[in-house]
Design an enzyme around this catalytic site. Structure first.
Site, PDB file in Angstrom:
ATOM      1  N   GLU A  57       3.116  19.969  -3.334  1.00 20.55           N
ATOM      2  CA  GLU A  57       2.044  19.251  -4.032  1.00 20.55           C
ATOM      3  C   GLU A  57       1.862  17.880  -3.367  1.00 20.55           C
ATOM      4  O   GLU A  57       2.844  17.259  -2.961  1.00 20.55           O
ATOM      5  CB  GLU A  57       2.518  19.083  -5.490  1.00 20.55           C
ATOM      6  CG  GLU A  57       1.610  18.339  -6.426  1.00 20.55           C
ATOM      7  CD  GLU A  57       2.258  18.205  -7.821  1.00 20.55           C
ATOM      8  OE1 GLU A  57       3.484  18.437  -7.980  1.00 20.55           O
ATOM      9  OE2 GLU A  57       1.515  17.856  -8.763  1.00 20.55           O
ATOM     10  N   LYS A 128      -5.090  21.705 -10.501  1.00 25.31           N
ATOM     11  CA  LYS A 128      -3.951  21.809 -11.430  1.00 25.31           C
ATOM     12  C   LYS A 128      -4.398  21.750 -12.883  1.00 25.31           C
ATOM     13  O   LYS A 128      -5.079  20.808 -13.298  1.00 25.31           O
ATOM     14  CB  LYS A 128      -2.961  20.677 -11.125  1.00 25.31           C
ATOM     15  CG  LYS A 128      -1.650  20.726 -11.892  1.00 25.31           C
ATOM     16  CD  LYS A 128      -0.721  19.610 -11.408  1.00 25.31           C
ATOM     17  CE  LYS A 128       0.645  19.647 -12.046  1.00 25.31           C
ATOM     18  NZ  LYS A 128       1.532  18.596 -11.491  1.00 25.31           N
ATOM     19  N   CYS A 161       3.096  23.010  -9.445  1.00 20.96           N
ATOM     20  CA  CYS A 161       4.247  22.364 -10.078  1.00 20.96           C
ATOM     21  C   CYS A 161       4.360  22.647 -11.573  1.00 20.96           C
ATOM     22  O   CYS A 161       4.707  23.727 -11.963  1.00 20.96           O
ATOM     23  CB  CYS A 161       4.237  20.861  -9.773  1.00 20.96           C
ATOM     24  SG  CYS A 161       5.904  20.159  -9.918  1.00 20.96           S
TER      25      CYS A 161
HETATM   26  C1  ACM Z   1       4.979  17.805 -11.504  1.00 16.18           C
HETATM   27  O1  ACM Z   1       4.177  18.543 -12.084  1.00 16.18           O
HETATM   28  N1  ACM Z   1       4.705  17.257 -10.345  1.00 16.18           N
HETATM   29  C2  ACM Z   1       6.275  17.515 -12.086  1.00 16.18           C
END
Ligand code: ACM
Length: 284
Positions: A57, A128, A161
């Protein structure tokens, strides 16, 4: 061997027996040094022979933006921005598909995104869905939904993530046919890697988590230690490799993505067909 023969051999070796060479690049980006972070990651890509690679990420910028304005200044448009273009030019000669996390700006909005590119250029973007902690003050919530891309040798689902904490993400990607969950990450909580084993067992899919290492303490009282432990997990929950907690590394293995297609776990049970959707309606 001439260049064309070398290229042919590489392509042939990647396709043999339906197998696909997949892997992760575990990085240690320096916050804000975009050019340096990209070139480092590209040099790692060039070291390995893979058909599909996942990068972490926000691999090009680092993670801990002070505020939305700073993140906006680092964000890029997809696919025209420098990072996506550089990934495309890295993917083409290596005949490799790459999933990687970057901050994306689009029509005044700012997303924590994963861009997917391949030998023929730009493929798609996932934004995301589940923003973690202070990311909620920085990014807009993702609006793409859960995306699966068919690259012929495999169907690729993308999550980022903290999406690991919401089992619906992996489930929906699996219902949409994903064989491999590509999971660019900057993990700080300890349970992410183990939870991805469960996501694989629940859905009988492969997962590639690409994490970073290192520490960022750009905000007073908010030191972040990234846990590394990038990994490749099989549909039966076997961890083929778990990366270190401290070092950069690149790692590749052969998998057969077709193994993810049969959801029967014994003669009576099928992971997707046995779901009691009739008992879930009231909760949706
Ligand atoms: C995250 O979602 N970077 C912990």
């Amino acid at each position: 061997m001439n260049v064309n023969a070398t290229h042919f051999t590489r392509v042939f070796m990647k396709k043999i027996n339906n197998n696909l060479k997949v892997g992760f690049i575990q990085t240690s980006p320096v916050f804000g040094k975009v050019e340096k972070n990209i070139e480092k990651a590209v040099s790692q890509i060039n070291k390995i022979n893979a058909g599909l690679i996942v990068l972490p990420e926000l691999f090009n910028t680092g993670y801990q933006f002070i505020d939305r304005k700073e993140a906006f200044n680092f964000a890029e448009e997809i696919p025209d921005g420098v990072t996506t273009q550089r990934l495309i030019s890295a993917a083409q000669p290596r005949d490799v598909y790459i999933v990687s996390g970057i901050a994306e700006k689009s029509k005044g909005k700012l997303f924590n995104s994963a861009v997917f590119v391949g030998p023929n250029g730009y493929i798609g973007t996932y934004r995301k869905s589940h923003l973690f902690r202070n990311e909620n003050n920085i990014f807009d919530k993702g609006d793409t939904g859960y995306l699966v891309f068919d690259i012929g040798s495999a169907k690729i689902g993308i999550m980022i993530c903290f999406d690991w904490r919401f089992p619906e993400v992996a489930r929906v990607l699996s219902l949409k046919g994903a064989d491999i969950l590509c999971h660019p990450s900057n993990l700080v909580l300890p349970h992410g890697p183990d939870s991805m084993i469960t996501r694989c067992l629940e859905n009988h899919v492969f997962a590639i988590t690409a994490d970073r290492v290192g520490i960022e303490n750009r905000k007073k009282g908010e030191t972040l230690k990234f846990i590394g432990k990038s990994q490749v997990v099989t549909p039966s929950g076997e961890v083929l490799r778990r990366g270190s907690e401290e070092n950069e590394e690149e790692w590749v293995t052969d998998i057969n993505p077709q193994e993810a297609r049969d959801k029967k776990i014994n003669s009576h049970n099928d992971l997707l067909k046995d779901r009691r959707v009739d008992l879930m309606h009231e909760m949706l």
